[in-house]
Design an enzyme around this catalytic site. Structure first.
Site, PDB file in Angstrom:
ATOM      1  N   HIS A  62       0.960  -1.180  -0.018  1.00  0.00           N
ATOM      2  CA  HIS A  62       0.048   0.090  -0.145  1.00  0.00           C
ATOM      3  C   HIS A  62       0.920   1.327   0.065  1.00  0.00           C
ATOM      4  O   HIS A  62       1.492   1.370   1.110  1.00  0.00           O
ATOM      5  CB  HIS A  62      -0.880   0.081   1.344  1.00  0.00           C
ATOM      6  CG  HIS A  62      -1.554  -1.109   1.606  1.00  0.00           C
ATOM      7  ND1 HIS A  62      -3.045  -1.141   1.088  1.00  0.00           N
ATOM      8  CD2 HIS A  62      -1.383  -2.490   1.870  1.00  0.00           C
ATOM      9  CE1 HIS A  62      -3.576  -2.468   1.441  1.00  0.00           C
ATOM     10  NE2 HIS A  62      -2.438  -3.221   2.143  1.00  0.00           N
ATOM     11  N   ASN A  94      -6.511   0.956  -2.169  1.00  0.00           N
ATOM     12  CA  ASN A  94      -7.158   1.593  -1.081  1.00  0.00           C
ATOM     13  C   ASN A  94      -6.637   2.939  -0.754  1.00  0.00           C
ATOM     14  O   ASN A  94      -6.244   3.442   0.211  1.00  0.00           O
ATOM     15  CB  ASN A  94      -7.520   0.706   0.530  1.00  0.00           C
ATOM     16  CG  ASN A  94      -6.091   0.196   0.828  1.00  0.00           C
ATOM     17  OD1 ASN A  94      -4.933   0.138   0.015  1.00  0.00           O
ATOM     18  ND2 ASN A  94      -5.782   0.224   2.121  1.00  0.00           N
ATOM     19  N   ASP A 305       2.388  -6.774   2.650  1.00  0.00           N
ATOM     20  CA  ASP A 305       1.182  -5.812   3.007  1.00  0.00           C
ATOM     21  C   ASP A 305       1.823  -4.634   3.557  1.00  0.00           C
ATOM     22  O   ASP A 305       1.232  -4.055   4.454  1.00  0.00           O
ATOM     23  CB  ASP A 305       0.394  -6.646   4.077  1.00  0.00           C
ATOM     24  CG  ASP A 305      -1.112  -5.795   4.459  1.00  0.00           C
ATOM     25  OD1 ASP A 305      -1.512  -4.825   3.686  1.00  0.00           O
ATOM     26  OD2 ASP A 305      -1.539  -6.288   5.618  1.00  0.00           O
ATOM     27  N   HIS A 309       1.968   3.978   7.910  1.00  0.00           N
ATOM     28  CA  HIS A 309       1.579   5.058   8.561  1.00  0.00           C
ATOM     29  C   HIS A 309       2.624   5.839   9.455  1.00  0.00           C
ATOM     30  O   HIS A 309       3.326   5.165   9.811  1.00  0.00           O
ATOM     31  CB  HIS A 309       0.306   4.703   9.980  1.00  0.00           C
ATOM     32  CG  HIS A 309      -0.836   3.805   9.069  1.00  0.00           C
ATOM     33  ND1 HIS A 309      -1.693   4.471   8.165  1.00  0.00           N
ATOM     34  CD2 HIS A 309      -0.974   2.527   8.865  1.00  0.00           C
ATOM     35  CE1 HIS A 309      -2.482   3.622   7.867  1.00  0.00           C
ATOM     36  NE2 HIS A 309      -2.175   2.361   8.245  1.00  0.00           N
TER      37      HIS A 309
HETATM   38  O1  DOR Z   1      -3.448  -3.423   8.742  1.00  0.00           O
HETATM   39  C1  DOR Z   1      -3.707  -3.254   7.246  1.00  0.00           C
HETATM   40  N1  DOR Z   1      -3.276  -2.003   6.918  1.00  0.00           N
HETATM   41  N2  DOR Z   1      -4.119  -4.153   6.829  1.00  0.00           N
HETATM   42  C2  DOR Z   1      -4.823  -3.897   5.581  1.00  0.00           C
HETATM   43  O2  DOR Z   1      -5.367  -4.787   4.951  1.00  0.00           O
HETATM   44  C3  DOR Z   1      -4.676  -2.631   5.022  1.00  0.00           C
HETATM   45  C4  DOR Z   1      -3.681  -1.892   5.315  1.00  0.00           C
HETATM   46  C5  DOR Z   1      -3.456  -0.521   5.089  1.00  0.00           C
HETATM   47  O3  DOR Z   1      -3.825  -0.283   4.080  1.00  0.00           O
HETATM   48  O4  DOR Z   1      -3.264   0.510   6.070  1.00  0.00           O
END
Ligand code: DOR
Length: 444
Positions: A62, A94, A305, A309
């Site tokens: 991501h 996303n 994954d 953040h």
């Molecule tokens: O912990 C997660 N964060 N799981 C996910 O599937 C999405 C991801 C995110 O995009 O932050």
């Protein structure tokens, strides 16, 4: 005359053996592999006997662009990738706005071609109303369905919409398998007191193993009903491994991420919010079952994954904490360190992280060091165990849940399309990867 020759390397062969020699690259491809190449080259890398691997393909990251580029953007995510030996990535939809139609896909492709040092591919995200786009957006490595909510707005949790998506088209469907109904129900019972400061470890109870199992069973049923190609993302529980061990139809594949192999609920004690993710980390014994699933071939591949953040965002009280941790640059050293501890072999790593993802997503010419294959390579240092600290992290997130660990197998040099993109601890500017192509209707 070659564009690049990597000389004197210990070259990883598909069966996990190694061969001392040189790799000659021209026009982005591996043209020659031999004990000693006599030709000249525009650039050469002295492998110094280090292990040369095919570049890793990370099939779940991501990178937050568009929408939250203070956490990461496509360019910074790609830089983190090549620092970790990852030469191709598949990125999730996303972001904001989410990648749910051709316009957004085209925007990302253009942006990636201008900023990404690694090769790139993107998922198209499922909503309850974009059925037409799901099968027509090109190029897409697959359709992503969030069956349970996570970061961002994408969610498809009702039978009618799921039935429609599974019954239309052939393209691979990749699911985030957590049951939204159970998440809501457990949130309301376990987090009912607004005046309590909850320990972050409660996250693993809110989204317990059963939350994942219910959704995985549901996705399997849908796949069987419609014969639809299904890939289960970040499988996190021993129960799901057992379920798939008993019944894994040929059109179904799955993956595990390092966080579920190398972290456990014990880590909440020292790391707190850092290790909050979806699906959550599990009890320590669970990891053994995932490892077993990998060794038995029930689990096919490894993704990260990578979900950056900032630490400031992470450190707010639960449940406002965003879920996810960075990981694109640590997966290869974590796995190579595990190899030095006897937990897996080089052949396993090549299969789970290079060749496997290429085959699973139908990406041609990648994932192997072989003549005619794309010259995506990483030369790793198996002699030095290096302490990882937050300051070392290239991802814009700037931290790692693996800080304080000594990891072996850090890349010294990474090559994308026959060009050195990372060497001497620095990323070379002005070099860009290519869009990947897929045939995601095929099975392994
Ligand atoms: O912990 C997660 N964060 N799981 C996910 O599937 C999405 C991801 C995110 O995009 O932050």
């Amino acid at each position: 005359m070659y564009d690049l020759i990597v000389r004197n390397a210990s070259i990883a062969c598909n069966d996990g053996s190694t061969m001392a020699g040189d790799v000659g690259c021209r026009d982005g491809r591996i043209q020659e592999i031999s004990a000693s190449i006599n030709s000249q080259s525009s650039e050469s890398v002295d492998g110094n006997g280090h292990l040369l691997l095919p570049g890793v393909i990370d099939p779940q990251v991501h990178f937050r662009e568009p929408g939250a580029t203070h956490k990461e953007d496509l360019g910074s995510g790609a830089r983190a990738a090549v620092r970790g030996g990852v030469t191709s990535f598949l990125e999730m939809p996303n972001c904001n706005p989410p990648t749910i139609d051709q316009t957004q896909m085209d925007w990302k492709l253009k942006r990636a071609s201008e900023t990404c040092v690694a090769n790139f591919g993107f998922f198209v995200g499922a909503t309850k109303s974009n059925l037409e786009s799901l099968n027509n957006v090109h190029p897409a490595c697959g359709i992503k369905i969030f069956m349970g909510s996570s970061t961002g707005s994408l969610l498809v949790d009702d039978d009618t919409s799921l039935d429609k998506i599974f019954s239309h088209g052939q393209r691979l469907i990749a699911v985030h398998a957590e049951d939204e109904y159970r998440i809501k129900q457990r949130t309301s019972t376990l987090l009912s007191d607004n005046n309590t400061t909850y320990d972050y470890s409660i996250h693993s109870q809110v989204r317990d193993s059963e939350t994942a199992c219910i959704a995985t069973r549901r996705a399997l049923e849908l796949s069987e009903r419609y014969g639809r190609r299904l890939h289960i993302l970040h499988l996190s529980t021993g129960e799901e491994v057992e379920l798939l061990r008993q019944n894994k139809p040929s059109q179904v594949t799955c993956e595990v991420i390092p966080n579920h192999l190398f972290l456990s609920t014990e880590d909440y004690k020292t790391q707190g919010a850092r290790v909050v993710m979806n699906p959550p980390i599990r009890e320590p014994a669970n990891a053994d079952q995932l490892w077993q699933g990998l060794h038995d071939g029930v689990i096919d591949i490894i993704a990260t994954d990578h979900a950056p953040h900032t630490l400031a965002e992470k450190s707010v009280n639960y449940p406002a904490t965003p879920s996810g941790m960075p990981g694109v640059e640590t997966s290869l050293p974590l796995m190579l360190t595990a190899m030095t501890e006897g937990r897996c072999t080089l052949a396993d790593i090549l299969n789970w992280m290079c060749r496997g993802p290429a085959q699973l997503y139908g990406i041609p010419n990648k994932g192997q060091i072989a003549e005619g294959f794309d010259a995506d390579l990483t030369l790793v240092d198996m002699q030095t165990a290096q302490l990882l600290q937050d300051e070392d992290v290239v991802s814009r997130a700037g931290w790692s849940a693996y800080r304080g660990r000594r990891l072996t197998g850090w890349p010294l040099v990474t090559v994308v399309g026959g060009r050195v993109v990372y060497a001497d601890g620095a990323i070379r500017p002005g070099i860009f990867g290519q869009p990947l192509t897929f045939d995601s209707t095929q099975t392994l």
